[in-house]
Design a protein around this motif. Structure first.
Motif, PDB file in Angstrom:
ATOM      1  N   THR A 224      -7.148   2.757  12.843  1.00 33.33           N
ATOM      2  CA  THR A 224      -5.703   2.849  12.571  1.00 33.33           C
ATOM      3  C   THR A 224      -5.063   3.986  13.360  1.00 33.33           C
ATOM      4  O   THR A 224      -3.878   4.268  13.170  1.00 33.33           O
ATOM      5  N   ARG A 229      -0.141   1.760   9.161  1.00 34.95           N
ATOM      6  CA  ARG A 229      -1.097   0.913   8.448  1.00 34.95           C
ATOM      7  C   ARG A 229      -0.433  -0.336   7.860  1.00 34.95           C
ATOM      8  O   ARG A 229      -1.000  -1.433   7.907  1.00 34.95           O
ATOM      9  N   ASP A 317      -7.822  -2.193   3.196  1.00 33.70           N
ATOM     10  CA  ASP A 317      -6.776  -1.246   3.557  1.00 33.70           C
ATOM     11  C   ASP A 317      -7.373   0.135   3.792  1.00 33.70           C
ATOM     12  O   ASP A 317      -6.876   0.926   4.597  1.00 33.70           O
ATOM     13  N   ASP A 318      -8.433   0.435   3.081  1.00 30.64           N
ATOM     14  CA  ASP A 318      -9.139   1.704   3.217  1.00 30.64           C
ATOM     15  C   ASP A 318     -10.569   1.468   2.768  1.00 30.64           C
ATOM     16  O   ASP A 318     -10.858   0.488   2.076  1.00 30.64           O
ATOM     17  N   LEU A 345     -10.095  -1.349   7.946  1.00 18.87           N
ATOM     18  CA  LEU A 345      -9.316  -0.341   8.654  1.00 18.87           C
ATOM     19  C   LEU A 345      -9.930   1.029   8.379  1.00 18.87           C
ATOM     20  O   LEU A 345     -10.320   1.327   7.255  1.00 18.87           O
ATOM     21  N   GLY A 347      -9.793   5.432   9.509  1.00 21.58           N
ATOM     22  CA  GLY A 347      -9.123   6.535  10.178  1.00 21.58           C
ATOM     23  C   GLY A 347     -10.122   7.515  10.751  1.00 21.58           C
ATOM     24  O   GLY A 347     -11.340   7.372  10.579  1.00 21.58           O
TER      25      GLY A 347
END
Length: 447
Positions: A224, A229, A317-318, A345, A347
């Motif tokens: 991401t 997002r 999403d995470d 996703l 980071g």
């Protein structure tokens, strides 16, 4: 290959199995159904989708006496959704023997009505959440003192959600010679005192998944970095035509935020999390099963045990806070031999979690979004792999190498080799000691 006919079930069960096209038992069913039918307590450890529900339902239905109007089996499960799922599976069997009464007791339903019905008649099989079942027992409405079978489904989740005390109280209200069946994806250490309290020498079966994630699933990893997002998830949902897409978030607040954003972009979104009222959650789940929604945003409440047919796309999403939930999330797609796609996703701060997942045997395909298409990209570990040999070296040794290379004193290579060999020997000793400790601990914990 074994078939369900090998278990010699009562005829009505064989008819029910034929109606739902069940012919061959799964591994956990093959291992545990004969043991349960022999009246033994069991601990079954296996992953979501392994067939645990019918592993205990079929022997229970086979053992129930419909002519004795008392509670004969209690099945607890930590969430309403799981209770509804087991209840639906039970109703498929009851169709072929309506004399057996099955009732579902969960929070958020009309308790007073349940109490009134129980005063008239007791069901043969009870399915529900620990809180509501225990409440009905405490009020003297539900009589379980003659029940011979107790199932604790998703025991690790029962522990995590704080329902173990209620489950303990339910077991305490039942006969001492109780047959207990515990099913769980994992058996945490904190669960063991409860198991020892009620189970003496149970049969323990650990069914390892041959593959952590089904080979029918494309498991993609998407960075991401430098992207919004919400916009990224919108693009992933709309650039193809998923039959049913499931987006997982870590919190109900994030689920609401993402759902609101996607609705504003014109998508019809179903939202499922623990903050939604039980009646509404049940209505939404029914609508999802009826294919009234193409997009679902959910927390991990929906990740375990909820069979939503036709999920073709899962988006994380995470990364989940509890990494075990990753397998449950991704396992919602690629079922029954169908293909599916899972996109996670991540980071810049998620590398350690991804490495941990990879250590569990989960393999990712790195992807990036270009021109509205997912294309292959470089492995995020490429820099680490360049210096892989050096990275595994002790920091003190690494400094010695750099220093020695600069000075180039005679014999420095031999000195470095000796230091490296000594360091490796020490590490091997530590690993052996840790392994021996683990083996001793495992022997102590053996049933």
């Amino acid at each position: 290959m074994a078939t369900f006919a090998d278990f010699n079930f009562q005829p009505f069960i064989n008819k029910a199995l034929a109606a739902i096209n069940f012919t061959h038992p799964t591994e956990v069913q093959q291992r545990l159904i004969p043991t349960i039918m022999a009246g033994k307590s069991v601990v079954g450890q296996s992953q979501t989708g392994s067939g645990k529900t019918h592993t205990f339902l079929l022997p229970i239905f086979n053992a129930v006496d419909p002519h004795t109007q008392v509670v004969q089996a209690v099945i607890t499960t930590p969430s309403r959704e799981l209770a509804y799922q087991i209840y639906d599976a039970a109703k498929q069997i009851v169709r072929f023997n309506p004399a057996i009464v099955v009732q579902n007791y969960v929070g958020g339903t009309d308790k007073q009505r349940q109490i009134s019905k129980l005063q008239r008649t007791q069901p043969h099989i009870v399915i529900g959440t620990p809180g509501r079942i225990n409440d009905l027992i405490r009020r003297g409405a539900l009589d379980v003192h003659r029940a011979q079978m107790l199932v604790v489904d998703e025991a690790d989740m029962t522990l995590d959600l704080g329902f173990l005390a209620e489950t303990d109280a339910i077991a305490g209200a039942m006969p001492r010679d109780l047959q207990m069946m515990v099913f769980s994806a994992t058996i945490p250490e904190k669960l063991r005192p409860f198991l020892r309290k009620y189970m003496e020498n149970p049969v323990v079966e650990v069914v390892e998944n041959q593959q952590v994630i089904s080979p029918t699933i494309d498991n993609f990893l998407l960075s991401t970095k430098g992207r919004d997002r919400n916009q990224l998830i919108l693009k992933l949902l709309t650039m193809g035509e998923p039959y049913l897409a499931l987006v997982f978030t870590n919190t109900k607040e994030r689920a609401d935020e993402l759902s609101t954003y996607l609705r504003h972009q014109g998508l019809r979104i179903a939202t499922v999390h623990g903050g939604i009222q039980p009646r509404e959650r049940k209505r939404v789940m029914r609508a999802i099963h009826n294919m009234e929604y193409q997009y679902v945003v959910a927390t991990d409440l929906a990740a375990r045990g909820i069979d939503i047919e036709g999920v073709s796309l899962v988006i994380n999403d995470d990364l989940p806070q509890d990494l075990e939930f990753f397998v449950h999330r991704v396992g919602r797609t690629g079922r029954n031999g169908l293909s599916g796609t899972a996109i996670t996703l991540y980071g810049p701060g998620d590398d350690s979690k991804i490495q941990e997942l990879e250590g569990m045997g989960i393999h990712f395909k790195p992807k990036e979004l270009k021109n509205d298409r997912l294309v292959d990209t470089y492995d995020r570990r490429r820099r680490q792999q360049r210096g892989k040999r050096q990275d595994h070296m002790d920091p003190q040794l690494r400094g010695m190498v750099k220093k020695a290379k600069k000075k180039h004193k005679p014999g420095y290579k031999k000195k470095i080799k000796r230091a490296i060999a000594k360091d490796a020997q020490q590490k091997r000793r530590i690993e052996r000691r840790q392994k021996m400790r683990a083996q001793r601990k495992q022997r102590r914990d053996n049933w």
